[in-house]
Design an enzyme around this catalytic site. Sequence first.
Site, mmCIF file in Angstrom:
data_model
loop_
_atom_site.group_PDB
_atom_site.id
_atom_site.type_symbol
_atom_site.label_atom_id
_atom_site.label_comp_id
_atom_site.label_asym_id
_atom_site.label_seq_id
_atom_site.Cartn_x
_atom_site.Cartn_y
_atom_site.Cartn_z
ATOM 1 N N TYR A 153 0.834 -1.204 0.000
ATOM 2 C CA TYR A 153 0.000 0.000 0.000
ATOM 3 C C TYR A 153 0.867 1.252 0.000
ATOM 4 O O TYR A 153 0.680 2.164 -0.823
ATOM 5 C CB TYR A 153 -0.944 0.011 1.194
ATOM 6 C CG TYR A 153 -1.841 1.229 1.224
ATOM 7 C CD1 TYR A 153 -2.796 1.424 0.230
ATOM 8 C CD2 TYR A 153 -1.732 2.191 2.228
ATOM 9 C CE1 TYR A 153 -3.616 2.547 0.228
ATOM 10 C CE2 TYR A 153 -2.543 3.309 2.232
ATOM 11 C CZ TYR A 153 -3.483 3.481 1.244
ATOM 12 O OH TYR A 153 -4.283 4.605 1.243
ATOM 13 N N LYS A 157 1.126 4.102 -2.995
ATOM 14 C CA LYS A 157 0.799 5.508 -2.754
ATOM 15 C C LYS A 157 2.000 6.419 -2.987
ATOM 16 O O LYS A 157 1.862 7.543 -3.498
ATOM 17 C CB LYS A 157 0.259 5.681 -1.332
ATOM 18 C CG LYS A 157 -1.201 5.286 -1.161
ATOM 19 C CD LYS A 157 -2.108 6.196 -1.984
ATOM 20 C CE LYS A 157 -3.569 5.957 -1.725
ATOM 21 N NZ LYS A 157 -4.439 6.878 -2.495
#
Length: 368
Positions: A153, A157
């Site tokens: 994640y 990002k």
Amino acid sequence: MTLPDVLITGGCGFVGAAIARAIAEKHPECRITIIDINPPGPIHQVPSQASFIKVDITSKTQVEEAISKTRSAIVIHSAGIVPVLAERFGRRMQSTVWKINVEGTRNMLDVSKRMGVKAFVFTSSCCVLIDDMRLSYRNVTEEWPTSQSSLIYGESKAAAEALVLQASCAEMPTCSLRPSVLTGPGDYQLLPAIHACIAKGETPWVVGDGLNYWDITLVENIADAHVLAAENLVSTEKTAAGEAFFIQNNEPMTFRDFCLAIWRNFGHIPPFTVHIPRSLAWLTGLVAECYTWFTGTPTTLSRGSVNDACHMRYASGEKARRILGYEARFGLEEGIRLSCEDYARRIGIKLPDAPGIRIGQSMNTKRW
């Protein structure tokens, strides 16, 4: 100021719907378009003035059709995928997470610039930094490098944020907001998982010393920051252009105290407390990882989850205050109570009264 037309990706989700509500509150004249893969639902309320278009952001054709139709001046890109806890520390969802969070962002940027969008605000995450499980993060600033993330994640990002900031130009200034861990009405991940510990009998157990401070933010405050960022990018100064900002309540608290506050709102106080040494928990996490490697099943216990539970996780809010004028509108104590009230309604129970708190009345009454 008057805010031009806004298009919000992921506007039917937890963060996106809150952004739409914040825009409608401060700029009732603004035309809001929401694009999402799912239509508006009962949990995340969207304002009546917002129109909805079903769009998959991984399809450049669908994105082109939506922006061409709306001709919005501002894009707020909040759409993305957050792996559930059982998948957070593994790699099984890597291709899906990368496709949505990175390639979807690339599509939004490319089409927005080509279609003449005037400002682009990206919902990033504090995980661009803190997903490096090797370190603790105390009062970190935006100058810290983001290249060492060890989880999918945070990696996705960070890659998407780099695309956004590199795309910033005079014709389409961009900026990136990095929310901390979120809660608030409509929270579907954090609060339900913590509440579930009551029924499981897990509330007495503490990994490590329980003194690690975290940033936790009410989603309404994150939404306010997005409005301020959009206003900045369409203003004369555009001081936020090409910049990233940590956004949080600026009330660091130990994660243990956060859990205790949630349980207390539901009338539960742990009957005793047992501290599990971090070294023992780490070894147990290693054993759990080996087991899941053999079985191919996900686990919520791993070396990463132990490190995550024991490390410091809070940032400085000075840059957002100085450039965006951001300050948390709602205090964390109030936010926790409102979040618990909302979740109690969803699961059909009534919370006990909270001594000393007038429910429904803000304890931090600063408004726009």
